[in-house]
Every structure is written in C-alpha cells, then in structure tokens.
Design an enzyme around this catalytic site. Structure first.
Site, PDB file in Angstrom:
ATOM      1  N   GLU A   1      -6.010   3.636  -6.356  1.00 30.07           N
ATOM      2  CA  GLU A   1      -7.962   3.751  -5.666  1.00 30.07           C
ATOM      3  C   GLU A   1      -7.982   5.710  -5.898  1.00 30.07           C
ATOM      4  OE1 GLU A   1     -10.065   3.818  -1.580  1.00 30.07           O
ATOM      5  OE2 GLU A   1      -8.155   5.253  -1.374  1.00 30.07           O
TER       6      GLU A   1
ATOM      7  N   ASP B   1      -3.105   4.861  -2.067  1.00 32.78           N
ATOM      8  CA  ASP B   1      -3.829   5.080  -1.191  1.00 32.78           C
ATOM      9  C   ASP B   1      -5.159   6.640  -2.509  1.00 32.78           C
ATOM     10  OD1 ASP B   1      -6.161   4.558   1.086  1.00 32.78           O
ATOM     11  OD2 ASP B   1      -4.448   6.646   2.074  1.00 32.78           O
TER      12      ASP B   1
ATOM     13  N   HIS C   1     -11.056  -4.051   3.305  1.00 31.83           N
ATOM     14  CA  HIS C   1     -10.843  -3.373   4.295  1.00 31.83           C
ATOM     15  C   HIS C   1     -11.517  -2.237   4.538  1.00 31.83           C
ATOM     16  CE1 HIS C   1      -7.989  -0.831   2.700  1.00 31.83           C
ATOM     17  NE2 HIS C   1      -8.575   0.054   3.757  1.00 31.83           N
ATOM     18  N   ASP C   2     -12.349  -1.979   3.473  1.00 28.72           N
ATOM     19  CA  ASP C   2     -13.234  -0.721   3.834  1.00 28.72           C
ATOM     20  C   ASP C   2     -15.235  -0.692   3.629  1.00 28.72           C
ATOM     21  OD1 ASP C   2     -11.374   1.257   4.551  1.00 28.72           O
ATOM     22  OD2 ASP C   2     -11.219   1.579   2.553  1.00 28.72           O
TER      23      ASP C   2
ATOM     24  N   ASP D   1       1.428  -1.200   0.414  1.00 28.04           N
ATOM     25  CA  ASP D   1      -0.030   0.010  -0.184  1.00 28.04           C
ATOM     26  C   ASP D   1       0.929   1.199   0.748  1.00 28.04           C
ATOM     27  OD1 ASP D   1      -2.401   1.231   0.058  1.00 28.04           O
ATOM     28  OD2 ASP D   1      -3.079  -0.148   1.291  1.00 28.04           O
TER      29      ASP D   1
HETATM   30  C1  NOJ Z   1      -8.777   4.977   1.828  1.00 30.43           C
HETATM   31  C2  NOJ Z   1      -7.647   3.357   2.340  1.00 30.43           C
HETATM   32  O1  NOJ Z   1      -8.664   2.530   2.122  1.00 30.43           O
HETATM   33  C3  NOJ Z   1      -8.721   4.056   4.138  1.00 30.43           C
HETATM   34  O2  NOJ Z   1      -8.903   2.900   4.872  1.00 30.43           O
HETATM   35  C4  NOJ Z   1      -8.768   4.881   4.630  1.00 30.43           C
HETATM   36  O3  NOJ Z   1      -9.220   5.360   5.401  1.00 30.43           O
HETATM   37  C5  NOJ Z   1      -8.110   5.886   3.923  1.00 30.43           C
HETATM   38  N1  NOJ Z   1      -8.168   5.893   2.689  1.00 30.43           N
HETATM   39  C6  NOJ Z   1      -7.134   7.355   4.147  1.00 30.43           C
HETATM   40  O4  NOJ Z   1      -6.198   6.640   3.853  1.00 30.43           O
END
Ligand code: NOJ
Length: 557
Positions: free
Chosen positions: A257, A201, A333-334, A100
C-alpha cells in the site's frame, strides 16, 4: 508473457474484513471460524486469493492496524489452531491466503513500545522515533494522517514520539537494524506456516526523511503535510533487504500500500524487474474529486468527475504496461462502497450500476481486488448522526474540522461522512434476510445496513441475473482469456463525460470495453457492430445505443 511463478497476474483477490464477515460464536464479532465456514462461497465466486485484514492481537484503536502482538491471534477472532484450520481448508479448496503486514507502526500496547517509553536508555528506546521538544513544542510541524499533531509528548521521559496515524500507533524506527530483523522474523513466522503473501500497510512510509524537516502547510491549515515521508530515501534499500532476507525464499504474492505514489514510484518499488514487491495499491483514482477546500482533503459529498477518473486509471494502465503490474480496486475497508460513490445506489439502477463498475475494473490490466459485499452490490450505510460512526479517522476528522478548526458546519460534515467514511465499508456482511443479516445471532459490533433484506448473498445466489453471478462471469473470463490478463490498454474519447470506453490488445485480438456511467440513454459508435459480445449487463444488444449504466465487452475481429 508471464512466468509460471507469476500466478498473481492471473489471480483475483477477495478481501475479507474479519470483524464484519461472519460471526460463529455469538459474540457479535466476525471471527476465523466464521470465515472458514464461508470459504466455499469465495470459491464459488471464483476468486483465487483471500486477503485478510489484520487478525493479530490488537487493542483495536484502529481496528487491527494497531498490533500489540504480531505472533498471536486477536482473541475475539479465535486461536492459532483456528487459523491453521482456516489455512488448511483454504488450500484444500484451491484458495490462497494473503495476510496484512502492518509494520510502519505498532500499537502503543506492544511490548516493544511499553519498554521503549520506560526510559531513554531502555534497549527498546530506539525501536521508535523519539525526539526532544524544540522550544517547548513538537520537534516539527507534521500533522497525523488521522488529524492533530503527529507527535505525542510523553511525560515520563520528557520526549515526543512520532505517530503518523493515531497516537496509539507509534511509528517504528526502521533505521534501527534490530527493528528490521524483528520484522523479517515475524514475516518468516507466517510464511513458514504456509501463507501465500502479504499486503503491506503503508509500506512506503517506513523510511523517514533525514532530519525530519517541517512539511508544507496548506493555507489555513494548522499542521504541515507528511508527503515527504512517502517513498523516503532508504525505502528501496529496506525493500531490497526484505526481498533478499525473506521474500526471495518463498513463492508468494506481495502488494504494497503506497499512498502518494506515482507510476514511477510503483515501477521503482514494484516494477517487473525491481525484485522488491509485485504490485502497489495506488490512490489516484479513489482520490478524484477532492474537496475544493484543500484543508478538507477527501472529505466531500460531490459526485465524481468521470473524465478525471478515466485520466487517473488510464495513467496507471499506460505507465505500468510491460514495466509493472497494477492492482485494480474500487473499494476496500478504507473506502466508501463503490456503487454508492462511483455510480449510484438508487434501487432503480443499483444492480446495473454495480455490474457496470465491475466490468470497467475487471477488464483492465492488473490484479482485481473484490471487497466483501461488493460482489452483491452492497451500498453505503447512509448514516445521519455522528453517534452512528465508529471509525477513528471519521471521528477525528469531525472533531478537527467541526469542533476545533470550525471549517465546516455539523450538517455538512455529516454529509461528507455519509459519502466518504470508511465505516460505510465496515457494516456487517449481508448474508440473508434473517435477523442481523445472518452475520450474527446476537447484536453485532456494528450496525447492519438497513437494506439487508433486499441486498444479501442468499438472494444473489437465487437469482441468475444477480451481481454475484456477473462477478463470477467476469472472473471466469479473466481466467480463460490471456487478452484480458495481458493485453495493452488504450482509452477512447478521454474527454467523454458520460461513457468510459477502452480497448485492450494482445497478439491479434482486440477487446472493446464500453461503460455508460449515466442513467441516460446515449449513442456511441466505436465500431462495436462488427464485434462478438462477450459479456453485458443487459439481455439484448442495442449496438450503438447505450442504456442506463450499460456495459458491453466485445471481441473485435
Ligand atoms: C492503511 C489501512 O488500510 C488503514 O485501515 C489504516 O488505518 C492505516 N493504514 C494505518 O495503519
């Protein structure tokens, strides 16, 4: 046809959330040696690449997405020697490692920020985005993506700094060439170790709009949106520089992302000819069925609307064909657990439903991502109390909407959290039915889902009809079939509210993929009678009759 260096097109990625995967030293926190001990499991599944969520030194305000040292391993996870061993063993097993890269922001405890906040003339001041107050207030109306203002006032120098996420995650100033050099250097550090790629990210937030103008305010909302930050005017230039100075020197895989992106953005920043990134994570399909009260965004407890979901996935499949490359995911994970959100975790149907979702996703064009536990059908945690949550986003949202703005009552918000909280994805991996699900011998950092005696890896591996072996078969199909990898896409009966059917075509071959998203029997005829069944989640084929959550994939002559 793909070039040889486009191995990522044929790959399947397995995502590991290190904190929750496997503890090896009895502190209740997952770690690198724990991951190393489970690499054979990932290999058995058939995945090609492992994406590791952040393992860098971090105060963990946002579980590793607030990094205080990019070149050091989080002590709870182990040491650099442990990392080197993990990488070496992964490579020996034929697995690649993608890290990451979190460089839109750092932790407020990163030495750059600690310096930056000391004085206005500190050499690191311009590493971050500082502004004077305007009329005694924040410089603009932006709201943080974790609720509240996106600006924090710092007494010491009398200025505000920008944080699009938590206030402990100050945004880096990418306008400063020194910041970019720092990023290129840290990327090289990991690439020179031999890692195989980066998941970047929120990489489309790095270029902020000129003058930082106010964002639009939704009716009743307190802060303005930061939509205009996404895909900013210098993003292409920054990614070109990253490609030229770093990425072009290595044969690696990259996925950016990119919240708030359209297929056009994806083609611009990750198109096959863009020379920037390989693919993006888009959010259209995971954002379907938002709350009707726009202020609440994705917080809701409604079932998804299948037609909207089909539209979302189809839009990307069609737009990127021949121009870009999709990343395919239900969960990470989100996100809440896929089977709970997109189908059902009712024990009566859970296994069929998990396989049906897997079929729907894995037969699409793009690179599939499997989030730890998805391959055994892990479910949401079904927490009922606020005390059970840990995630900063969930806790901030509760505070904002229940306590401060009073838009929803406690009970409703708890239902929303149970449906959508990121914590659903972060409960420890369920390895077996021993204490703490075999994740740790001591109390884990986070609650293990109660259903672990029933849903775990050991049981999956002992059952030839398990979700695990079904994923294994889907992955094998992709590896052995160019039609699955490269075929074009067309959706059939887009307005059908119960069944998601599409076809893929490559050279003279056609694949027909049929998925019943309901618990009911339905009849559908797409001419499957003449096809050869490649995979299904039922033992026999009832042809036009589709049973509860039935999935079937045919090769049509
Ligand atoms: C996206 C990440 O996947 C998430 O877990 C994070 O809280 C935010 N970006 C901020 O870095």
């Amino acid at each position: 046809m793909a070039n040889d260096n486009e191995w990522w097109k044929k790959s399947v990625v397995y995502q590991i959330y290190p904190m929750s995967f496997q503890d090896s030293n009895n502190d209740g926190i997952g770690d690198l040696n724990g991951i190393t001990s489970r690499l054979e499991y990932v290999q058995k599944l058939g995945a090609d690449v492992i994406w590791l969520n952040p393992i860098y030194k971090s105060p963990n305000r946002d579980n590793g997405y607030d990094i205080s040292d990019y070149l050091a391993i989080q002590p709870e996870y182990g040491t650099m020697v442990d990392f080197d061993k993990l990488l070496e063993k992964a490579h020996a097993l034929g697995l690649k490692i993608m890290m990451d890269l979190v460089v839109n922001h750092t932790s407020d405890l990163h030495k750059w920020f600690e310096e930056s906040r000391k004085s206005k003339d500190n050499p690191y001041r311009d590493y971050y985005i500082w502004r004077d107050p305007v009329d005694g207030h924040a410089p603009n109306n932006w709201g943080s993506r974790f609720d509240g203002s996106a600006w924090e006032f710092d007494e010491q120098t009398g200025q505000y700094y920008l944080h699009l996420y938590a206030k402990e995650q100050p945004d880096l100033n990418w306008e400063n060439p020194k910041v970019r050099e720092e990023v290129w250097n840290l990327m090289r550090f990991w690439l020179d170790k031999g890692i195989d790629g980066f998941r970047m990210d929120v990489i489309n937030l790095i270029s902020k709009p000129v003058g930082l103008p106010d964002g639009p305010v939704k009716p009743g909302a307190k802060f303005g949106g930061t939509g205009a930050v996404a895909n900013g005017h210098r993003l292409a230039e920054f990614l070109d520089e990253m490609h030229e100075k770093v990425l072009s020197k290595y044969d690696v895989m990259t996925v950016g992302e990119m919240p708030g992106s359209s297929p056009k953005n994806a083609i611009d920043y990750a198109g096959l000819k863009a020379n920037k990134l390989n693919m993006v994570f888009q959010f259209t399909h995971v954002n379907v069925s938002p709350n009707k009260d726009k202020r609440l965004g994705h917080w809701n407890d409604e079932a998804i609307n299948l037609v909207d979901l089909k539209k979302a996935l189809s839009k990307w499949e069609i737009a990127l064909d021949g121009k870009g490359w999709n990343s395919l995911y239900w969960s990470n994970h989100d996100q809440a657990r896929a089977v709970s959100r997109f189908a059902t975790d009712d024990p009566k149907y859970r296994v069929k439903a998990a396989k049906m979702l897997a079929t729907t996703l894995h037969m699409l064009q793009g690179t599939p991502y499997v989030y730890e536990g998805e391959e055994i059908g892990m479910t949401n945690a079904h927490f009922t109390k606020l005390l059970q949550y840990e995630d900063v986003q969930s806790l901030n949202a509760y505070q904002e909407y229940v306590d401060i703005e009073k838009i929803v009552d406690q009970e409703t918000m708890l239902k929303y959290l149970a449906n959508r909280s990121r914590d659903n994805a972060r409960t420890p991996m369920q390895w077996d039915s021993t204490v703490n699900s075999g994740f740790a011998k001591t109390t884990p950092w986070f609650t293990v889902n109660d259903n672990y005696p029933e849903i775990n890896v050991k049981r999956n591996l002992a059952d030839p009809d398990s979700v695990f072996y079904y994923y294994q078969k889907l992955i094998e199909l992709r590896h052995n079939c160019d039609l699955v990898v490269y075929g074009d896409y067309a959706v059939l009966d887009l307005e059908d509210e119960e069944v998601f059917t599409y076809r893929r075509r490559y050279n003279d071959e056609t694949l027909l993929v049929i998925n019943n998203f309901t618990a009911q029997d339905v009849i559908r005829d797409y001419g499957q009678e003449s096809g050869a069944l490649l995979i299904s989640n039922y033992d026999d084929d009832k042809h036009t009759r589709l049973r509860a959550y039935e999935s079937k994939v045919y090769l049509l002559k």
